[in-house]
Every structure is written in C-alpha cells, then in structure tokens.
Design an enzyme around this catalytic site. Structure first.
Site, short mmCIF file in Angstrom:
data_model
loop_
_atom_site.label_atom_id
_atom_site.label_comp_id
_atom_site.label_asym_id
_atom_site.label_seq_id
_atom_site.Cartn_x
_atom_site.Cartn_y
_atom_site.Cartn_z
N GLU A 19 -6.74 -7.95 -1.44
CA GLU A 19 -7.28 -7.64 0.38
C GLU A 19 -9.23 -6.89 0.28
O GLU A 19 -9.36 -6.08 0.00
CB GLU A 19 -6.50 -6.60 1.46
CG GLU A 19 -5.04 -7.09 1.63
CD GLU A 19 -4.53 -6.26 2.65
OE1 GLU A 19 -5.50 -5.43 2.96
OE2 GLU A 19 -3.10 -5.83 2.31
N GLU B 15 0.44 -1.48 0.11
CA GLU B 15 0.06 -0.16 -0.30
C GLU B 15 0.49 1.35 0.22
O GLU B 15 1.03 2.08 0.37
CB GLU B 15 -1.32 -0.22 0.95
CG GLU B 15 -1.90 -1.44 0.83
CD GLU B 15 -2.77 -1.18 2.22
OE1 GLU B 15 -2.85 -0.45 2.93
OE2 GLU B 15 -4.41 -1.88 2.05
#
Lengths: 677, 677, 677
Positions: free
Chosen positions: C308, C150
């Site tokens: 995710e 991320e």
C-alpha cells in the site's frame, strides 16, 4: 406565542434566595430597587428543594420566594428546576445518571447530569414542570417559564442505545437503508440486526476522542439523536406546563454557538429564544455579534432574551478576567442592538460556596452597593428605564444572510482528512466578522431559511448540502444576488457520502469551477494569495488548506503565490444569471476574507455608513411602528471622533445628532440613535 | 519520645540485600566501611518476603540480613515493609487494591497500592508491624522503626466511601450541618441521607481532573479524610510496634511539600520526622531549603532525618540529570544546616531490574569503589565522622515564621476562579526564597503554631482562615512585629465559604485595606508595579492576578503602572499597634517579592550577615550546649571571596576563620563554622 | 516458497468493488487498462460480506468480483478478510472484542478489533481463511494470499491474561525462574502462584501510559507475548490456507518500523514480506529508505511487495498533505530501488463514506481519468511495463549492516531513566540516514543475522544484548571490520537486568572503554562536541544524553566542550583485531552522526560514488542474472547536474549514460541505470 409581555427591556437576572436567610431577601430587594432591577429568574436548580424525596413535594420555600418577588412587583421568569436531579433520585434509580463517552456510568454529582432517555427522569422532570406550572400559573407576575437549564452534554448508556435504535428505525425504516447510509460495506460493518447497533463511543468506533471516528455515519446520527433526545426532554416539560399555563411563553437558555445541540431543530418548539453570553475572551466583539445574530435567526428574526451574562467575571475558566469599566454596559447594549429584549445577569447575589463562589454577581459577598460593578449595573438599569418600550419587538433589516449549519459543523469536524486544524466555528466567525466590520446587518440563518429576501448569502465551510439548497442558492444568483462559499463546501450529502461528481458537488455550476485535489499543510505554512481588485491588488496569507481550482467558466480573483500551484486560482467569481458565485479555495487570513466580503457587499451597496471608523460597530433595529434605531457601539479604548452619517436623537443622553456634524465617542461609548434622517 | 539515639549524624541508606546472594553482602560491608556508612535501612518492601502466604510468616531471610548488619556494627532503621502488599493478598482480597479517581478498581501491581480503608489491609499490615517489632525489638542495633513508605495517593472505592461517611458523621454530627457546610442548596445537591454521599471523583463532582470540582466542600473534606485515613494506617502499625517496643522511636518517610498528605495533622503521631529529598530540578537550592524548614517545623523545630536522597541521579523523571561534582555533598550539608541529624541515601546498592534499575546508588552495577560517586560519598562519610556529635539536637534560632497550610493549598487549587495558573507552592516558594536569600533563618510552621516568638510572620496565599488565627496575627503586629500576606488570602472559612465581608475578610483590620474586585490575566500579561522605597524606587513585574485595593488606612507602598487600575495600590503597609501589616495584592515577580520581604526584615534587623554575597546560603543551628554553628553553603559554580562577618573554626577543614578577614569559597564550598565571635 | 510468480513489477492496489454497483466495475477496468494496472488486492475487509451470520457463508458477491478480475486478466492478491470481525460476532461473543490498556472491554466497532486469544475468533478466522482458499485456490489468477490486515494493537482481557500465563510457563518453566527474570524481590512482587499474574496495564503496573511501568520484566514479556499471539492468528490462517493451496505464496501487510509487532519473529512464517508505506511526513526520504531496508532484511534480502501507498494523500493524520507532482513516482521507484517487486496503492477507487472517504485513490469520487494524480499513476504504469522482468528477484549487494532490534526498542523506551526523550527510532534513523547519505547500500538486519558478510556493522542504541551477539560483533572487528555503537548500548540482558559489569557490558572489550556515570539534560541543552578528523576538526552538537567515558585502550575521537566533563571523550575508536569498535557516547546531531559514520565507511572504501551530490539517493540491485541496476533518485526540488560515475542505459528513458559525461537531473528525477561499466 411570542415574547413575554413586558413594558420595557427586562433587567435583572438569576436569583437564588433559597441559599440565604429571609432577612437577606429584604436587603436584596432594596438593592434591586437601587439598580432598577425589574425581573428575577427563580428556581433554576430547585428540584432537591421542591421534591426532597420520591413521594414528597414541598413548595413552601419557593412559595415564599415567589410571593416576595410578586409583592415587590418584579416580573418572574420561573424555572422548572430540572437542570440537576436530586441525590435521592440517583440513589433510587442509578440509571438516571449519565454514562460518558468513555463508557463510565456516573454517580450522583454535578449538574446537567440526567440521562435524557431515562424513563424515570422523563417522568419526574415532566411531573415537576407540571406541578410548578399548576401551582404558579395564576400569578400574573410570571412573565415566562424557564425549562431546565443549558441543555447539553451526551449520554452513552444502554437506555440511550435502545432509544437510538428507535430513532434510527424511524429515520431509515430498514436496515438496508441504514447500512447504505452508514456505508457499512467498509471495514466489514454490515449490520444484520438492529440490536447490533451500539452508541458510538470510545469503546466502539472512536479513537482519540469524540471527533475521531471510524464511521462518520453513526457518529453524525448520534449527534443528531442526542440533540433530539434532549429536545424531547424540553418538550416533555413544555407539554406539562401547557396543561395549566397555555398563555405564558416558555423558553430555555441556549448557549450561542454550542456544538452539541442543533438549535435550529429546537427553535420551533420554544416560544422565544434566550441565551447565556459568556464569550471566550474579552476582546472579540464580533464573536458575540455572531452569537447574537445566530440566536436572533433561530426564530426568523424574533427578538430574544439575554438570559445570562456576568457583571464582572466568570469562574470556570482557567483565567477569568475582569470586565473593564464600561464593558458590561457596552456588551449589554450590543445584545440589545442585535435583538435582545431583556438583559439579565447571572447572578444577582453571589453564592458563598461551591464552584461559582468566585463568579461575579451584582451583589458581592460583602453586600455593598458602593462597588464599581454595582454602580455600573445601576447606571445601565437607569438607561434601560429611560429607553422604555421603544425597542421592544424591533427587527433587524438585514440584506445579508450567513448560513450556519450544525450538520456541516459536525460533519466537517468528525471527518478524517484533510486537516484537523480546520474548525467550523473559526471559519464562520471570520466570514461573519468581515460582514460585521463592513457595517452590514446580517441574519445568521439555517440552510432551510427563505433566501429570497437577501442580496448576499455567505455560506462558509458548507460541507454538507441537503435538499434543494443548491437550487435555492442558484436562485439567489439568478435574480442578481451574490453567493459566497469556501473550501470544503459541497462535499457530502446528508449521509456524509461524498458526492460522485467534481468538487464542490452541486455547487459546481454556480461556482463555475472544479477541484480535483487539495493540499493541507501544518499551521505555520503560509501560501501568499494575490488578490486582484479593481483598484490596487493586495497580497494576503492563506493557511491550512489549499484547494487546487480548475476554472470552468469562473473568473480568477485571487491566485496562489507559492508552491507548485503558484499562479493557480485561490479565489474565483462566476457570473451566474444576473448575479454571481464566489469561491474561496484557501484558508485566507482575516484580511483576505474581509477583502473578498467587502467586494461582494460593495457590489450590492451594502457596506455600512461607519465601516471606515475603527472599532465602531453599528446595528439597526426597526420597531414595529417603523421607528429606526441605529446603535453605535464603540469598542475602542481611546476616544474617537467621526462625522454623523444620519441625524436623530440619542435616546440614552437625549442629545441631538445632526448629519454631517462631528460625533465624539468616548471609550466604550454607546449611542442609540432614533434616526430622523 | 525523640530522635534515635546516635552518636553522630547517621550516614547510610536503604539497603536491600534480599535482592542479592549472600556473597555480595560481604562485599557490600567492605565498601560500607570504606565510605564510613554506619546506618542501614532494611526491609522497606519486604512483605512478600516475610509473609509469602496468608498463613505463612517467614523471617529467615530477614533474620540473616539483620544479623549481618548487627554483626557489622551498623545502626538499623528497620521497616515494617508494608508499602506494597503481596500478590497473593490482592488475589485473595481484591478489595485490598485501590480504586482510582476515574473509578477503576486496580489489580495487583505497583506499590503504595493498598486501599487505606480495607479491613484486611489494616489487619494484616498491623499484624506485620507487630511481628517485626516483636521479633527484633530486643536487638540494640535497631535505632528506629520505619513504618510503611512514602504514604500517599488516594482511593475511591466503596469501602472508602463508607469510611468517608463515618468520618463526616464524626465531623458534622447532622446532615443539616453537612448540607450547610457543603452549600448544597447550590445545584440541587441537598442530601437527605448519609448513604447518598459518594466519594468525589471523575464519576461524580469532578471534571477535567482532581482540581476541578463542582463542590469544593466535598472535595476538600475528601482530601482531609484521605490524609486522615492513611494516618490511621500509620497509627495501626505504630500501636502494634509499641506493644513490644515502647522505647525505640518510630517514623515514616515524608516527601516535603507533598500535597496529598497534611503532615501537620500527622506529625504529633511520629516520634521524629524523616523525609526523602528529590528536588524537582538541580538549580533551586531554595526549594530544598523550604522543604527542610517545613519538615523541621512539623515537630516544633525538632531535628529530622534525611531518609533518602540520590547520590547521583533519579530514574523516574522524564529527564534525570546527574548531580555534578560536589553537589551531593553540598546538598547533604544543606540538609544538616536546616536540621537534619541523618544523611541517608536511596540506595546503597543498585537494583539490577525493575523501574529503579537506573536510579543512582552508592554502589553501582559494576560494584566499583573507584567511581567519582563512591569517592564523594566516602569523602562525606569521613567529614561526618570528623564532625562527631556536635550538631546532634541543635536547633534553628529563627525570628521569622512562614505559615504553611495544607487547607489553604487545597482550597486555593480546587477553586473555580480567579485563575488556574496560581499554584500555592509557587507562591510560597517565592516568599520563602526571599527570606532565604536575605539570609534570615525561618521556621515554616502550621497556622496553629505559637507565633509569639517571631518578629515577622509571612503568610503567602493564606486562602483559608481558621479559628483564632486572625487574632493571633494581629497580636504579632500589636507587639511590634510585622505580618506579610498576599492576594487571595482571607477569602474563606474552614468550610470554604466566602466570608460575608470585604476581602481580605478577617485580615481586613490588620491590613487596613478593602478589595472589591480583581483581575486575572493570561500568564504573558505583565502589569509593572512601582515600588516606593526609602531610597530609590524600583519597578518590578506582576502577573496572573491583580487585586484592586481600596486603602482603609494603609499606606501605599507599590502601585500598578498599567491598565485601568494604573496608579492604584498593588502593595500596602498598615500600621497596627506597634507593628504593621503588609499586603501584596498582585502576583509580583521574585524581584518584587524579595524587595518587599527585605524591607520587612530590615525593619527588624533580621537580614543575614552574608545576604549580599550571591549564591551563598547561610543557616544557623544552636546545639543543646549553646554552641552556635554557622553553615556557609556556596551554591555557585565559580569561586567566590568575601569577608568573614564572624570568627570561629571550620569543623570540616579545621581552619580558623577570623572576623574581617577574607574567606575564599570554591565552587560548592561548605563551611561549618563553630562561631566564637 | 518465495515471491508471487509475476512477469514484471506488479502494479495496482486495494480494490473494493463490493462498495459499488456492478456498472461501476466496468468503468473501473477501463481505467485500470489506461493506467496499466495489472494486479488487484481483493476482499481485505469482507468478513461481514462472506459470512453474514454465524451459520451462513455467502461467497456470491466475492465470486463475481473474482470472476471479473480473472476475466479482465488481472493478478489477484486475495485476502482472507479477517482484519475486522462482523457485528453479529461481537454481539454473539462479546469476548471477541478487545479490552484496552485502560481495562475497558470494547464493544463492536473499528477494525483490528479482535482479541487475539479469543477461541471463537481463532476458530472462525481460520475457518474463513480455509473456505476462501478452498474456494479460489484453483484460480490461476490468484498470485498471492493476503492474511488479515496490518496486525497490531493489543488486548488486556482475561483470556489474554490466561494465555499470557501459558506463554510464561513455556518460557520460564518455573515460578522461581519467572520471579528471578522479573526481579520480583523489588517492591514485594514475589509471585507464589501463576494465577497471580495479571496483564500489565493501567490497572496494574503502569502509570502515565504503556511506556511507564513499575516492572520492565512483565511489560517486556507482554509485548513479546502479544506479538506472538498475533503471529499465532496469522499462522492459524496460514495453516488453513495451506490445506487447499500449498503453492500460492502467503503474506500479510506489515507497517515498516511498527513497534508493537516484532517482525523478526514473524518473518520466517511468511512466504514473502509486504508492507504499507505511509511515511510520517513528506520530506524525509531517508525514513522510507530505512523502512524498505528493514522490510527487505526480514527475509534475508528477499525482495518484498509494496502493498500500500497513497497516490496523493492520507486521511487519518492531523494534517494530510498532497504528494507533489513527481513525488508518488519518485517514492515508488525508491521502493523498487530498495527491493520492492510490486508497487500497489491504497486504493484504486475512493470510498464514498466512512473514515477513508478523503484518503486519496487512483480514481476519485468524480471518476475522472483526466486528473493530475491519475495521469501520474498511468505514467508510472507505463514505465513499469517498459521495465519488464529485469528487476524481479534482484538483490542488494550491501557491505554494511545496521542492527535493528525490537527487544532493544521496547526495553529502551519502557525504562525509567535516564531520559524519556530518547526514542529508539530517532536514534536508528539518524545512523541509517548517515549511511544512506553516504551512498552505501545497507542491510537492516536482526541481531541474529549472519554478520560475516559485512565490513561495517552499525548498532545504534543496542540496549539489550542477547546470546552470542557480543562475540559475533567482536568477530566482525577481528577480521578487519568496524562496529559502531552508541550510548545506552550493552546495558541489559534479555530479562532487562543490568549487566553486573562496567557499561557497555559485554561490549566493553570491543569498545575499549568504561562508563561509570551519565548525564541527561532537557532537550534544549547542548553540549558541543569537538571531532578530531584526519583533516580539519569540526564541532557538532550533542543533546539529551551524555555518557562519561573512561578509555580503557580506546583512542579519543571526539570530546565534550562544556560542563564539568569538558575535555572528556564523547566519541572513541578502539582497535580490535584487524578492525575497530566505535563508541558514540552522546546524542550527536545529524552532522555529528554523519561525520562518524562517514569516517568508518571511508576506512572500508564504502562511500558511494554520488555521495557528494545533495539530495541524490543511490541504490543498487543485482538481478539473478548478474545485471547490475543503479537507481538514481533525485529528491531535490531543483534541477541538478553531476558527472556520471559509471556508464549504462537508463531503462526508463532508454538514454545512454557515459561515465565521465554530465547527467542532468530534473526535480524528482529517476534513472534506472543498467550499468555496463
């Protein structure tokens, strides 16, 4: 040691004559006489006065102040004056100031401004306490020593980080143990050296603020550490005082439900507890009742001193409302009803300048005694004089305990998930209020307290379970008692690790339930809860958090009415031994909380005799000689009438009260009934 | 010296041709001609252009710009260009940038970015002013010098702290006097050395922000000091200009009710006042009226220049609404009506980049003259040309004064207690609006102003009383005038020390009242106030603050209707000499304020002739030759009709207006009536 | 390179066995089997584990973890683990941590905490990637490499400022070009030396926060630079991996509409896109649809991985609601419908401590498989197994494109004026939602995309126009297509300079309009807009911004109903070539946006077959073999019934669907219809 030796409830407050020419002092004492003020707190911020330079101590002004108070026959609560350091100290030792959560080293200013781990602060504050005690210990007017002032805040400097590491070494012994406790395998945080540990702040683990942390472990330990560090400051001064004054009791002024300091860890070190009552608003008497009960519970029910309250208004709030006529008196008596053996004000004469210029005082800027506020102070002084020694040392005969736990408070509010809207204090207040409205005396105690003397133990939001507490709670139920707990209880151990078992963890057997999942919703979302009483069922509201309960033996008392879990349990009761365990899985509104608590109290016949009279608070104190004092405190604005449930004499009016006869209660009426049957 | 010598109301605005190739300049002047633009403000942010390096001055571009404007026959308001320093200066002298309230040293960026106490800034800014003036002083097109730009902000660096200490030494002489003034016996703050004094900031006395301080004394003095420091910056440049240009008037652009700068302390140093009118919204003409009156009052009624306004929209607000058709014209005439002898825009051509790219301009990115905005600018230009010199130098014949006091503003808003919701500006705006709606011309003046020429003096929230002001207010009443004041007036002396007497302090005799206590409540709490007029009584609302008044001779005009002080005075009138003193003890709503003010004006026959016409503003200017100009400004969206109360000629339309005959006013209509009876 | 080679939609998620003793691993795989979990993401934050000290690499634990996964037959997505640096690194190299927007150098803590321009971070992160790849490249279970985690945030340290200067030198070549691009003649900002350039922050050009800047140019370039700097970090690791693993695809997990990173500039460097789906609420399926479409559009329609999602709840939000029964499954299928070839969770087993302790997991703290959440995961696992390889590599046959542009996002939101309430994402979401509700498949593509394959191009808030985009949009219309754009489009060039022409700049000819002025209003102000359809006209609401349109050939489709511009155009359509250009000048509500978009789609016969069924989302994927899969996703809480518009077999239930026959859809029903006609 115990409470100060006084012959009646002490009455007076903070007094700062150093701000005034001596001719004003004379006028002050004339007015103190008029108001029956018998006690003055002196020197709370006198450091710059008594030590005007690094090598200079000068007690000449304080001498005159103490001499005058002594000559005037007042009891003196003498402060060490270390709540703010002098400017020269900050200039000579810049490290004495604090570094804030944002990492900014402060410069001289404000109060409560010393780094608790600064060696120079520790040395000089202790030295000041030593000198004050040595100088004045022989004066019999000194009834108590007052150390520092309203300890609190936090510091994040390098000195604190170093002291934190020492504290951690003592707690954990090894880095392995520390790594395990902080769960550092998460996010690559494994520590290889003690020196890698930083004070957790906006510059390290935190985001958005002190409650938002990537690592609950380090943040929780820093909260514990900072509370302990300030306790060390207090103990530094305490030890210095004891050198020359072994017998005069020592205190510092607490602040009720104050999050940064774990008063349970402090209380053993104080001779007696005192606190400053500045409630957040003027229409929540239950809030103050809880704070008083918490303060009384710090030293196992020993009475405390109300060290500060305003006679009229505060100044530091956005809005500072005036205490209405009768309110100051009513609240003063509420303090006494809950265990106060002193009623003191901040402050006796209003300061002319700086930030408390508009804080209320017994004597205002015009110096008049013919104000409403002064008259009410004087009336209270007369009443306390009339009461005499009756109440001193009297204890509260509670059969209900409410567990209050700083660790749970911290752990709950620094957690990510399930909801930031859940505030520990609000939850605890709701449950305490339910007991309070039911007229049952209640002790607010730490989780380590002896629970064997209680019939009911209420443990709201008991997020963290430590030691043998689960077993001791089970024992309460086994012998016939009731234990009440709520959502988010029993979640984590002392390291803030989730228990590897069904929620509510070690409380599961006692509660007879299991929780696999929970729902959090925005504050405006309501899930109605249906409560099935013995009589007519009621429907109340729940908000914020909704745990989904799978009974493992518990009986369903309340059910959700909406959403996909409609019909599933929201409140349960589990028979356990001769008693039971109650679980409230949702954020019930006050009506719901009160309904549950009332059912529990009913079962133990603990609902108070005046529980059905609106706005009428009752509290009992039992004097050392067995005298039973029933305080009736009418918080209503309108007159009320009820029937006496017991007889006796009202010590304030001298009136006789007869059981079964009517009692008339004016707005904000107070009765102190020496019960005779 | 006086206003720039011009033959009519100057019309034009900020013009930055350095942002454009020269071929665009030609097109600009063609469009200026079309819009009758006769004045350009040049060079406001030209420092990086005119001094591209430490040893290099280069006026070649500015020369061409000035030459072109001169050749085109425009008046030039020439700026020194020091409102933002160049990047090389910040790199070479990092101390030239500011340190903010949080203690952070800034780096190069933004504008209004220089530390006012930086020696290098002071030296180089003065040198720039010197060179600009020397170079262009001989050009007769220069009508005014424009120093810096919108002075404001603050710096908290070590240089400023040192300069602050010098300022304090000059003010107080001794540390003892300083300690007394700052009330340093409170919270152990006694200073033993000047060097212990820090700039008051988030790192010292403050919490939450600039208005929350532990010590009002130091914060108040820092506000005064910082305003003075920037004044020194202005004076540095002024002196440098005077060396070669003794006769051309000098100004800088003010910002109306701008809290950081005490314009009353500045005004004497400017030859004429100019200001930038960016009202907070587009539906509050009274706000601008007050700002204009304040600006006109700075130099005792001398006309001022409207230095900036947007022709269409601003860019820096969260929401930047468009000025509706007719609004720019109406507001321009409002400025003239209140004393403006120039109407200038920011800016003439829109910049392509950076943060003012979407700020409106006379000429937009497409360069078109056929836009609505350009057409309205050109129409106004034509009207101003038609008006000619008539209005120049004309004065406002006000019989009402409103006291505006930066010290009271600061002291009130940095106080702890009684309520943070009370804002000085809002209170003052409400009282000025009441006068404005009543159609009475009003001067907004400093507390040092000569009050002998006024029949009515309105002093809202006059928190601080300095010097002989109380006596001068009494004199107003003694000779038959009226003085109106409010809650929170007369509380503190110039050191922000509470007066040691009954509230409202030295105003007590004039007001004939005494206030012992006051109540503050959350904004949603209303206490109705009953006002007893000669005719029918009215009931209005009061909020935020409720002082409890004990009359000491005053007559009760209004009473509270709720709470325990229901029935006690909220508004009083005290006969004093041949006049009276009015006290408004509560935060009345606009209706209540207007009711009180109207009664006072009525008593002196000062209500304007059109006070009953909704949305119709009137203002009078009397020219040096005695010509009386009545401005009729219709702020309504709908056409209105009324009857002429006086006759004359409308200088804009040339129409004759006859007393007693109807006047028709279109939406946003403007009449400039040369009254003839 | 392409997607990982898998035989079905991968199913599993993040797995952190290093947090657990090995005996737990065995239990984990037993449960993975039960849930058909075939893929694990390993090592995402393992840096401190694999490099416990500067000279020490230790893969022993990771070896065992990988060995176990391999032995258990799982596909492995193996991370380099550099998303958070170890504590020893921060201590040894303090410059490795970030300096925040406020100018504060951080210390060790948090994650995503490395300065992207720190040489030591760049060197050591690449070295870690090199060693991981070298060590495990031979393992055939490795299906993909996962770099970092991320990517995001920003750093403002001196290293970054220096790298920024290098980046600027490369972009602009000369300071003159830079000065021109940043419009530095404004506010005296001309730069004379590259070293004068600072990182734009709260200490330089900004006020109030990252969106408020004095110079859009520098701020915009810093956003571009920081995105590029992190891309360099990714590329450092990618290159290191390639050394020993040339054939295994590499990704990093994106975050959908994440403002700080311009994924369009990144996408070419990834072998395949993956992203983490954490929608802002639980009732906006269109938000996720847009994010999926954006992710799919990054690599020209190539399928992506859902890296995710939570099986139940998040933890980091203020309120973390539970996914209702069926929601996780429905949203998983939505991902597949929009192009996902993997469905992965964060995380497989819940962590005990730190900030994700209350984030949901497939296996909770109690380790039970008999929870609702586990059962739903297992059901989905079974369905994906049943589906097999059918969907892999399948493409979306969209005829509609929506332009998404990070430059426009940034430029719009860092602008001063016209309104801070306008948020790029909200505007884009409204237009995408309109297409989505109409049941038309849509590609979300960069402004550089090939537009020749689309019939409709929607370009909401296309603030910045770069390169030949205006011409390419015209070409869409010329060949018969439709282009839709809105207010605030076509305003600036790539340097954020306003176009020197009528608004909407180079889009003017296509739109056939001109805009001279615009009005912004507070959010509560509504201007009704009348839309004239072929059928009955409707009236919708507009808010925030109202451009005033002067048609230059366009036909008026909608008009304002209020304010001085009532009756003027709010929506226009311009015939251009064989097609048209639509301009929406006001902030229409969703109904208005949908009305316009529906008309445009209707014109091209692109409205989906189920557009009239409420809450029923449809999406099509066409497999490499031409198989056409129609996903029917019912987002409603109540059962629904409709008529089949095409026939085929539902691959989940095996049921046959016949065109013209009824389909019954339970709450949150999913059908994957292999269409046969």
């Amino acid at each position: 040691m115990n409470l100060p030796a006084t012959s009646k409830v002490s009455f007076g407050g903070d007094y700062n004559p150093a701000q005034w020419p001596e001719e004003v002092w004379k006028e002050d004492y004339r007015l103190f006489d008029a108001a029956r003020i018998d006690t003055v707190t002196l020197g709370v911020f006198d450091w710059a006065l008594t030590q005007p330079g690094p090598q200079v101590y000068d007690f000449s002004v304080l001498d005159r102040i103490v001499e005058r108070a002594t000559a005037e026959g007042r009891g003196i609560c003498l402060a060490t004056g270390t709540g703010a350091h002098p400017a020269w100290l900050a200039r000579a030792h810049p490290e004495v100031t604090r570094t804030d959560f944002e990492g900014r080293r402060h410069r001289f200013g404000q109060r409560h401004n010393s780094c608790p781990n600064s060696p120079v602060f520790r040395r000089l504050s202790a030295e000041m306490a030593r000198r004050v005690a040595r100088r004045y210990a022989g004066n019999p007017s000194i009834v108590a020593w007052h150390v520092g002032n309203e300890y609190g805040g936090a510091c994040y400097c390098d000195l604190c980080a170093a002291a934190f590491r020492d504290w951690l070494r003592a707690r954990y012994g090894t880095l392995d143990a520390l790594n395990a406790a902080w769960y550092t395998t998460f996010w690559s945080h494994t520590l290889g050296d003690w020196e890698e540990i930083e004070a957790p702040s906006a510059l390290t683990e935190h985001w958005r603020g002190p409650n938002h942390t990537a690592f609950q472990g380090i943040t929780l330990d820093y909260l514990r550490f900072m509370s302990d560090a300030m306790l060390t400051n207090f103990r530094d001064e305490l030890a210095a005082i004891r050198e020359s004054s072994p017998d005069v009791p020592v205190t510092t002024n607490f602040m009720g439900m104050y999050r940064p300091i774990d008063y349970h860890r402090w209380a053993a070190h104080l001779d007696f507890v005192s606190w400053d009552n500045y409630p957040p608003d003027d229409h929540s008497p239950w809030w103050m009742a809880l704070a008083h009960d918490l303060m009384r519970g710090l030293k196992d029910g020993q009475p405390f001193w109300l060290m500060e309250q305003t006679p009229s208004y505060t100044a530091s709030r956005d809005v500072n409302p005036l205490k209405r006529p009768g309110v100051m008196r009513l609240w003063s008596w509420q303090a006494v009803a809950h265990g106060a053996d002193a009623v003191l004000f901040f402050q006796l004469r209003a300061s002319r300048g700086a930030c408390e210029k508009y804080h209320g005082a017994v004597i205002g800027h015009a110096g008049r005694p013919d104000t409403r506020v002064f008259r009410e102070v004087a009336q209270l002084g007369a009443e306390l004089e009339r009461l005499g020694p009756t109440v001193l040392g009297a204890r509260t005969p509670a059969r209900v305990a409410l567990l209050f736990d700083w660790d749970s408070w911290w752990a709950l509010e620094i957690s990510d998930g399930p909801s930031r809207h859940l505030r520990y204090q609000q939850i605890v207040v709701a449950y305490h209020r339910a007991v309070w409205e039911a007229g049952a005396d209640v002790d607010v105690v730490p989780v380590t307290a002896d629970l064997s003397r209680y019939d009911v133990v209420v443990a709201p939001a008991l997020h963290m379970l430590k030691g043998d507490l689960p077993r001791r709670l089970e024992e309460v139920a086994e012998r016939g008692g009731s234990v009440v707990t709520t959502f988010l209880s029993g979640r984590v151990d002392e390291n803030d690790h989730a228990f590897l078992m069904d929620v509510p963890g070690p409380l599961g057997p006692l509660m007879g339930i299991r929780v696999d999942e929970w729902d959090a919703r925005e504050p405006e979302v309501v899930n109605p809860v249906h409560l099935q009483g013995s009589d007519s069922p009621v429907e109340v509201e729940s908000r914020l958090l909704f745990e989904l309960v799978i009974p493992q033996g518990a009986e369903v008392v309340g059910t959700y009415r909406a959403d996909f879990y409609a019909g599933t349990p929201a409140v349960t009761r589990n028979t356990f031994g001769a008693g039971d365990g109650w679980y409230v899985a949702a954020g019930l509104d006050q009506e719901g909380v009160s309904w549950v608590v009332r059912r529990v109290l009913d079962r133990h016949d603990l609902v108070g005799p005046y529980a059905d009279v609106p706005n009428l608070e009752t509290a009992v104190r039992v004097a050392p000689d067995g005298t039973r004092l029933l305080f009736l405190l009418h918080h209503g604005d309108e007159p009320a009438e009820t029937t006496a449930r017991s007889g006796g004499v009202d010590l304030l009016s001298g009136d006789r009260v007869t059981r079964g006869e009517p009692i008339r209660l004016g707005p904000r009426a107070v009765l102190v009934l020496r019960e005779t049957g």
